[in-house]
Scaffold this motif. Structure first.
Motif, PDB file in Angstrom:
ATOM      1  N   TYR A  67       9.635  -1.063   4.431  1.00  0.00           N
ATOM      2  CA  TYR A  67       9.459   0.217   4.710  1.00  0.00           C
ATOM      3  C   TYR A  67       9.013   1.148   3.598  1.00  0.00           C
ATOM      4  O   TYR A  67       7.911   1.712   3.845  1.00  0.00           O
ATOM      5  N   PRO A  68       9.551   0.848   2.220  1.00  0.00           N
ATOM      6  CA  PRO A  68       8.804   1.549   1.093  1.00  0.00           C
ATOM      7  C   PRO A  68       7.410   1.468   0.959  1.00  0.00           C
ATOM      8  O   PRO A  68       6.548   2.283   0.354  1.00  0.00           O
ATOM      9  N   GLN A  69       7.047   0.071   1.543  1.00  0.00           N
ATOM     10  CA  GLN A  69       5.462  -0.031   1.450  1.00  0.00           C
ATOM     11  C   GLN A  69       4.609   0.410   2.498  1.00  0.00           C
ATOM     12  O   GLN A  69       3.411  -0.014   2.563  1.00  0.00           O
ATOM     13  N   TRP A  70       5.411   0.831   3.553  1.00  0.00           N
ATOM     14  CA  TRP A  70       4.768   1.122   4.907  1.00  0.00           C
ATOM     15  C   TRP A  70       3.301   1.581   4.793  1.00  0.00           C
ATOM     16  O   TRP A  70       2.308   1.363   5.483  1.00  0.00           O
ATOM     17  N   ARG A  71       3.186   2.816   3.970  1.00  0.00           N
ATOM     18  CA  ARG A  71       1.997   3.446   3.900  1.00  0.00           C
ATOM     19  C   ARG A  71       0.734   2.601   3.630  1.00  0.00           C
ATOM     20  O   ARG A  71      -0.186   2.786   3.917  1.00  0.00           O
ATOM     21  N   ARG A  72       1.008   1.589   2.854  1.00  0.00           N
ATOM     22  CA  ARG A  72      -0.053   0.834   2.114  1.00  0.00           C
ATOM     23  C   ARG A  72      -0.286  -0.450   3.050  1.00  0.00           C
ATOM     24  O   ARG A  72      -1.722  -1.047   2.793  1.00  0.00           O
ATOM     25  N   ILE A  73       0.285  -0.605   4.303  1.00  0.00           N
ATOM     26  CA  ILE A  73       0.137  -1.887   5.106  1.00  0.00           C
ATOM     27  C   ILE A  73      -0.822  -1.322   5.978  1.00  0.00           C
ATOM     28  O   ILE A  73      -0.640  -0.281   6.720  1.00  0.00           O
ATOM     29  N   ARG A  74      -2.099  -2.191   6.100  1.00  0.00           N
ATOM     30  CA  ARG A  74      -2.849  -1.453   7.242  1.00  0.00           C
ATOM     31  C   ARG A  74      -2.502  -2.247   8.507  1.00  0.00           C
ATOM     32  O   ARG A  74      -1.751  -3.293   8.741  1.00  0.00           O
ATOM     33  N   ASP A  75      -2.889  -1.668   9.480  1.00  0.00           N
ATOM     34  CA  ASP A  75      -2.479  -1.820  10.895  1.00  0.00           C
ATOM     35  C   ASP A  75      -2.879  -3.373  11.275  1.00  0.00           C
ATOM     36  O   ASP A  75      -2.289  -3.930  11.685  1.00  0.00           O
ATOM     37  N   ASP A  76      -4.268  -3.694  10.837  1.00  0.00           N
ATOM     38  CA  ASP A  76      -4.707  -5.095  11.339  1.00  0.00           C
ATOM     39  C   ASP A  76      -4.006  -6.216  10.119  1.00  0.00           C
ATOM     40  O   ASP A  76      -4.523  -7.199  10.846  1.00  0.00           O
ATOM     41  N   THR A  77      -3.362  -5.758   9.350  1.00  0.00           N
ATOM     42  CA  THR A  77      -2.758  -6.901   8.692  1.00  0.00           C
ATOM     43  C   THR A  77      -1.379  -6.905   8.647  1.00  0.00           C
ATOM     44  O   THR A  77      -0.677  -7.717   7.989  1.00  0.00           O
ATOM     45  N   VAL A  78      -0.912  -5.995   9.595  1.00  0.00           N
ATOM     46  CA  VAL A  78       0.631  -5.912   9.522  1.00  0.00           C
ATOM     47  C   VAL A  78       1.486  -6.989   9.820  1.00  0.00           C
ATOM     48  O   VAL A  78       2.478  -7.521   9.555  1.00  0.00           O
ATOM     49  N   ALA A  79       1.037  -7.882  10.948  1.00  0.00           N
ATOM     50  CA  ALA A  79       1.670  -8.894  11.647  1.00  0.00           C
ATOM     51  C   ALA A  79       1.591 -10.042  10.425  1.00  0.00           C
ATOM     52  O   ALA A  79       2.776 -10.576  10.139  1.00  0.00           O
ATOM     53  N   GLY A  80       0.563 -10.182   9.871  1.00  0.00           N
ATOM     54  CA  GLY A  80       0.695 -11.235   8.753  1.00  0.00           C
ATOM     55  C   GLY A  80       1.585 -11.056   7.425  1.00  0.00           C
ATOM     56  O   GLY A  80       2.185 -11.890   7.164  1.00  0.00           O
ATOM     57  N   TYR A  81       1.437  -9.596   7.248  1.00  0.00           N
ATOM     58  CA  TYR A  81       2.447  -9.172   6.162  1.00  0.00           C
ATOM     59  C   TYR A  81       3.746  -9.484   6.753  1.00  0.00           C
ATOM     60  O   TYR A  81       4.547  -9.962   5.719  1.00  0.00           O
ATOM     61  N   MET A  82       4.138  -9.030   7.695  1.00  0.00           N
ATOM     62  CA  MET A  82       5.475  -9.345   7.924  1.00  0.00           C
ATOM     63  C   MET A  82       6.103 -10.813   8.261  1.00  0.00           C
ATOM     64  O   MET A  82       7.112 -11.248   7.811  1.00  0.00           O
ATOM     65  N   ARG A  83       5.054 -11.453   8.729  1.00  0.00           N
ATOM     66  CA  ARG A  83       5.395 -12.984   8.761  1.00  0.00           C
ATOM     67  C   ARG A  83       5.507 -13.443   7.335  1.00  0.00           C
ATOM     68  O   ARG A  83       6.550 -14.440   6.990  1.00  0.00           O
ATOM     69  N   GLN A  84       4.622 -13.216   6.170  1.00  0.00           N
ATOM     70  CA  GLN A  84       4.762 -13.687   5.118  1.00  0.00           C
ATOM     71  C   GLN A  84       5.952 -13.104   4.403  1.00  0.00           C
ATOM     72  O   GLN A  84       6.611 -13.763   3.610  1.00  0.00           O
ATOM     73  N   ALA A  85       6.201 -11.859   4.549  1.00  0.00           N
ATOM     74  CA  ALA A  85       7.529 -11.274   3.988  1.00  0.00           C
ATOM     75  C   ALA A  85       8.823 -11.917   4.605  1.00  0.00           C
ATOM     76  O   ALA A  85       9.583 -12.549   3.844  1.00  0.00           O
ATOM     77  N   LEU A  86       8.765 -12.368   5.831  1.00  0.00           N
ATOM     78  CA  LEU A  86       9.916 -12.996   6.492  1.00  0.00           C
ATOM     79  C   LEU A  86       9.978 -14.511   5.547  1.00  0.00           C
ATOM     80  O   LEU A  86      11.146 -14.683   5.446  1.00  0.00           O
ATOM     81  N   VAL A  87       8.796 -15.145   5.592  1.00  0.00           N
ATOM     82  CA  VAL A  87       8.910 -16.635   4.960  1.00  0.00           C
ATOM     83  C   VAL A  87       9.450 -16.550   3.666  1.00  0.00           C
ATOM     84  O   VAL A  87      10.346 -17.116   3.172  1.00  0.00           O
ATOM     85  N   ASN A  88       8.797 -15.460   2.814  1.00  0.00           N
ATOM     86  CA  ASN A  88       9.433 -15.288   1.456  1.00  0.00           C
ATOM     87  C   ASN A  88      10.803 -14.820   1.164  1.00  0.00           C
ATOM     88  O   ASN A  88      11.516 -15.560   0.564  1.00  0.00           O
TER      89      ASN A  88
END
Lengths: 190, 284
Positions: A67-88
């Protein structure tokens, strides 16, 4: 002079209200994303953790961290970002649990299943027996349907590592007692 | 081939239906996390500022800084305080040595009489001075410096000189000393008055100098290329010394120093960049 001060004050007010509006827009976008992707993320997390309640906790924590990073996450990368965050975050969870187990090695697990459908799925149980990295490779490769390159990118490793980890994971699944009799059907010629 | 596995994974994942998304809880937790993060960042920034203010006052040679700062004499109120940086430290001869560089934004009167440092005659050259650089007058006093007025250890040149031999326009003062137990006992080279400031061509100056008459310790100083962040020296007995590069106050020129036990010789010197890639290797 006075006019300048008034204009500056008005600009500041507009800036503040603009920032507030931006924040509201971000919150709305974030809420919409959570509502839309919650189920899918929990299912992925379930395969990663092997436990449905832990999966929900993991997703909730991951989303709160994002959530605090949300503004910096682009729409086209959000799915990958969340998957990566989930794994980490799952990796961190495994590490934390390992520490707890080391500190309290002799406490028996007395918790009973809360309801009948908590009976573990054999495939999920077999996945849970894999090392964390191999499990992540199997989930991303065969459940999220990512290419070897995409998995390598999300796990931050080489494609060769992804292939070798997938190969070892499938070999272990073939010999897993939970999947006795089903492994050949499931894994086929993999 | 993978379809059975995929469908089995889908069956397993879809066996249970997740509860509705706890959007409000997530937003609340996310906001709390953001607030904590901002508070943490603010605290870190405050600590960094406090440390930046406190460190110059708590360096191993506080007397040096304070003594130097206290010698502003008649112009104390308008003269910027000298700045001290530790170029390196090490144990030798049963003592811990710090090598300090003191930068004077405004040169004090008499470069050979810098406050906080004893007069040069109190020292003699060390027993070993392999590669010791010599200044214009031929004295082996310059561990880093190579040529008096255009020495490699540059200064900003922006100082407003007040008196003494640094009165020429654009000159400022710089000196390097060694300290043990918080007391400066060795001046490695005298005040440099450098009108041109540091420039890349002034890198690559190395040398060593004895720290005491007994020859129990030497200091080896180097002024590497700008990309170098650390250096490792291998000694004659196979042991190694490692130090970080410090930026000299006033000029931002990189420099470092090793304290070498008197009974050992320098064998080789390796310099590394921020990625720990070897930048240079020298056999000494």
């Amino acid at each position: 002079m006075q006019q300048t001060a008034v204009r500056a004050a008005r600009d500041r007010t507009e800036d503040r209200s603009g920032a507030r509006a931006d924040r509201g827009e971000d919150d709305a976008r974030f809420s919409a994303f959570v509502a839309a992707r919650w189920s899918a993320l929990v299912r992925t997390a379930y395969l990663l953790t092997g436990d449905f309640h832990e999966a929900e906790d993991l997703v909730q924590t991951t989303l709160a961290k994002a959530y605090p990073q949300w503004r910096r996450i682009r729409d086209d990368t959000v799915a990958g970002y969340m998957r990566q965050a989930l794994v980490n975050n799952n990796r961190s969870r495994v590490r934390r649990r390992r520490v707890v187990q080391l500190l309290t090695p002799f406490l028996p697990d007395t918790s009973a299943p809360a309801d009948a459908d908590q009976e573990p799925d054999v495939l999920v149980a077999a996945l849970a027996a894999l090392p964390e990295r191999q499990r992540a490779v199997v989930v991303l490769r065969y459940w999220e349907d990512l290419s070897v390159e995409q998995v390598a990118h999300e796990l931050g490793c080489s494609t060769g590592t992804v292939k070798s980890q997938a190969s070892r994971a499938l070999a272990r699944l073939r010999t897993d007692p939970n999947l006795a009799g089903q492994a050949d059907d499931l894994l086929g010629a993999l | 081939m993978t379809d059975p596995l995929r469908s089995a994974l889908a069956d397993s994942a879809n066996r249970r239906t997740p509860r509705p998304a706890p959007v409000v809880d997530i937003l609340r937790a996310g906001r709390a996390r953001r607030t904590r993060r901002r508070a943490g960042l603010a605290a870190t920034a405050a600590c960094a500022v406090a440390a930046a203010v406190a460190v110059p006052l708590t360096l191993p040679g506080p007397q040096v800084v304070q003594a130097a700062a206290g010698t502003g004499r008649a112009t104390a109120s308008s003269v910027p305080a000298p700045q001290t940086v530790v170029l390196g430290k090490g144990a030798a001869g049963g003592r811990t040595w710090w090598v300090l560089a003191v930068y004077y934004p405004v040169a004090p009167s008499g470069c050979s009489d810098l406050p906080g440092f004893p007069a040069e005659p109190a020292l003699s050259d060390g027993p070993s001075s392999s590669g010791a650089a010599r200044n214009k007058s031929g004295d082996a006093t310059g561990a880093i410096s190579t040529s008096g007025a255009s020495g490699a250890v540059g200064t900003s040149g922006a100082g407003a000189p007040t008196a003494g031999k640094a009165q020429a326009k654009g000159y400022s003062a710089f000196t390097v000393g060694a300290s043990t137990d918080g007391r400066t006992i060795a001046q490695l080279f005298e005040c440099e008055a450098n009108p041109s400031g540091w420039h890349p061509g002034s890198t690559g100056m190395y040398g060593d100098r004895g720290l005491d008459n007994a020859g129990s310790a030497r200091v080896f100083t180097g002024q590497p290329a700008k990309s170098v962040v650390s250096a490792t020296m291998t000694l004659s007995d196979g042991s190694t010394l490692t130090t970080r590069v410090a930026l000299l106050p006033g000029s931002k020129a990189p420099a470092y120093a090793f304290v070498v036990p008197g009974n050992l010789q320098e064998k080789s010197l390796d310099e590394y960049n921020a990625q720990h890639h070897l930048v240079s290797h020298q056999n000494l």
